[in-house]
Design a protein around this motif. Structure first.
Motif, PDB file in Angstrom:
ATOM      1  N   LEU A 256       0.812  -1.218   0.000  1.00 54.92           N
ATOM      2  CA  LEU A 256       0.000   0.000   0.000  1.00 54.92           C
ATOM      3  C   LEU A 256       0.846   1.269   0.000  1.00 54.92           C
ATOM      4  O   LEU A 256       0.325   2.364  -0.223  1.00 54.92           O
ATOM      5  N   ALA A 257       2.148   1.139   0.201  1.00 54.67           N
ATOM      6  CA  ALA A 257       3.059   2.288   0.163  1.00 54.67           C
ATOM      7  C   ALA A 257       3.707   2.477  -1.212  1.00 54.67           C
ATOM      8  O   ALA A 257       4.479   3.414  -1.418  1.00 54.67           O
ATOM      9  N   ARG A 258       3.380   1.621  -2.162  1.00 56.61           N
ATOM     10  CA  ARG A 258       3.968   1.734  -3.498  1.00 56.61           C
ATOM     11  C   ARG A 258       3.544   3.036  -4.178  1.00 56.61           C
ATOM     12  O   ARG A 258       2.427   3.521  -3.979  1.00 56.61           O
ATOM     13  N   HIS A 259       4.413   3.554  -5.027  1.00 53.70           N
ATOM     14  CA  HIS A 259       4.108   4.801  -5.749  1.00 53.70           C
ATOM     15  C   HIS A 259       2.955   4.613  -6.741  1.00 53.70           C
ATOM     16  O   HIS A 259       2.243   5.556  -7.053  1.00 53.70           O
ATOM     17  N   ASP A 260       2.764   3.401  -7.227  1.00 53.66           N
ATOM     18  CA  ASP A 260       1.715   3.128  -8.219  1.00 53.66           C
ATOM     19  C   ASP A 260       0.504   2.430  -7.604  1.00 53.66           C
ATOM     20  O   ASP A 260      -0.231   1.722  -8.290  1.00 53.66           O
ATOM     21  N   VAL A 261       0.261   2.649  -6.327  1.00 50.66           N
ATOM     22  CA  VAL A 261      -0.779   1.948  -5.582  1.00 50.66           C
ATOM     23  C   VAL A 261      -2.168   2.110  -6.190  1.00 50.66           C
ATOM     24  O   VAL A 261      -3.013   1.236  -6.079  1.00 50.66           O
ATOM     25  N   ARG A 262      -2.409   3.217  -6.892  1.00 49.55           N
ATOM     26  CA  ARG A 262      -3.729   3.484  -7.470  1.00 49.55           C
ATOM     27  C   ARG A 262      -3.871   2.985  -8.919  1.00 49.55           C
ATOM     28  O   ARG A 262      -4.948   3.047  -9.489  1.00 49.55           O
ATOM     29  N   VAL A 263      -2.806   2.492  -9.485  1.00 47.40           N
ATOM     30  CA  VAL A 263      -2.811   2.092 -10.894  1.00 47.40           C
ATOM     31  C   VAL A 263      -3.370   0.683 -11.052  1.00 47.40           C
ATOM     32  O   VAL A 263      -2.893  -0.261 -10.413  1.00 47.40           O
TER      33      VAL A 263
ATOM     34  N   VAL B 141      -9.214  -4.793 -13.619  1.00 40.80           N
ATOM     35  CA  VAL B 141      -8.537  -5.460 -12.509  1.00 40.80           C
ATOM     36  C   VAL B 141      -8.252  -4.413 -11.436  1.00 40.80           C
ATOM     37  O   VAL B 141      -7.720  -3.344 -11.742  1.00 40.80           O
ATOM     38  N   TRP B 142      -8.606  -4.722 -10.216  1.00 44.00           N
ATOM     39  CA  TRP B 142      -8.385  -3.776  -9.123  1.00 44.00           C
ATOM     40  C   TRP B 142      -6.917  -3.376  -8.999  1.00 44.00           C
ATOM     41  O   TRP B 142      -6.009  -4.172  -9.244  1.00 44.00           O
ATOM     42  N   SER B 143      -6.721  -2.161  -8.545  1.00 38.71           N
ATOM     43  CA  SER B 143      -5.394  -1.664  -8.181  1.00 38.71           C
ATOM     44  C   SER B 143      -5.000  -2.258  -6.833  1.00 38.71           C
ATOM     45  O   SER B 143      -5.831  -2.832  -6.104  1.00 38.71           O
ATOM     46  N   THR B 144      -3.744  -2.077  -6.458  1.00 45.29           N
ATOM     47  CA  THR B 144      -3.290  -2.526  -5.142  1.00 45.29           C
ATOM     48  C   THR B 144      -4.101  -1.840  -4.044  1.00 45.29           C
ATOM     49  O   THR B 144      -4.460  -2.467  -3.041  1.00 45.29           O
TER      50      THR B 144
END
Length: 181
Positions: free
Chosen positions: A57-64, A70-73
């Motif tokens: 959930l701390a990834r920079h692309d968490v919303r992608v 397909v759901w994002s992270t």
């Protein structure tokens, strides 16, 4: 696939599969084998998996979204947070009542209504940690004579405390596989 009423992310096709089969067979996608799970270790396993969710959930692309449908992270993380909460409530019912029915939960409707795609990833991570701690503690407190207490889902699927835990744990593990964490 359609856009939601607010014009946001495309809706995900609802998952209509009955995933209870994972209690009898290894999941070919994530490799989880419910029958290998010692229910007395569920709490510890949840605690061990939680940091992987926090990191994801701390990834920079968490919303992608990896694909439009397909759901994002972030969406998976919000879903798992809610799975932790829902199953904690179900476990509490099973420990307090005889053969309780579970209230129906439409995970896809919840994702849309609660706008998983717009939630704050740091807040979702904090809430996921709190929910994981709560259900882990509740599983840790299950007595030996309580593992076979029954409860049932609105579709008629019957669980014991043991099989509910095994089924629940698959969800947490499987979605880590989905987000490559």
């Amino acid at each position: 696939m359609t856009n939601d009423a607010a014009g946001g992310a495309p809706e995900i096709e609802p998952d209509t599969k009955d995933w209870t089969w994972v209690l009898d067979a290894r999941c070919p996608e994530c490799g989880f084998a419910a029958h290998d799970v010692d229910p007395r270790g569920i709490g510890a396993t949840v605690r061990d998996l939680t940091p992987r969710w926090v990191s994801a959930l701390a990834r920079h692309d968490v919303r992608v979204r990896p694909e439009p449908a397909v759901w994002s992270t972030l969406e998976y993380g919000a879903h798992v947070r809610d799975v932790l909460r829902i199953f904690d409530g179900r476990l509490a019912l099973m420990l307090e009542q005889d053969d309780p029915p579970f209230e129906n939960w439409d995970q896809d409707a919840t994702a849309l209504a609660d706008r998983y795609d717009l939630q704050d990833p740091a807040l979702v991570a904090d809430e996921l940690v709190d929910a994981a701690d709560a259900i882990a503690a509740r599983f840790d407190a299950v007595r030996d004579d309580q593992w076979e207490r029954p409860g049932r889902r609105s579709n008629g699927s019957v669980f014991t405390v043991r099989t509910l835990g095994q089924y629940f744990l698959h969800d947490v593990v499987h979605h880590l596989h989905d987000v490559h964490a």
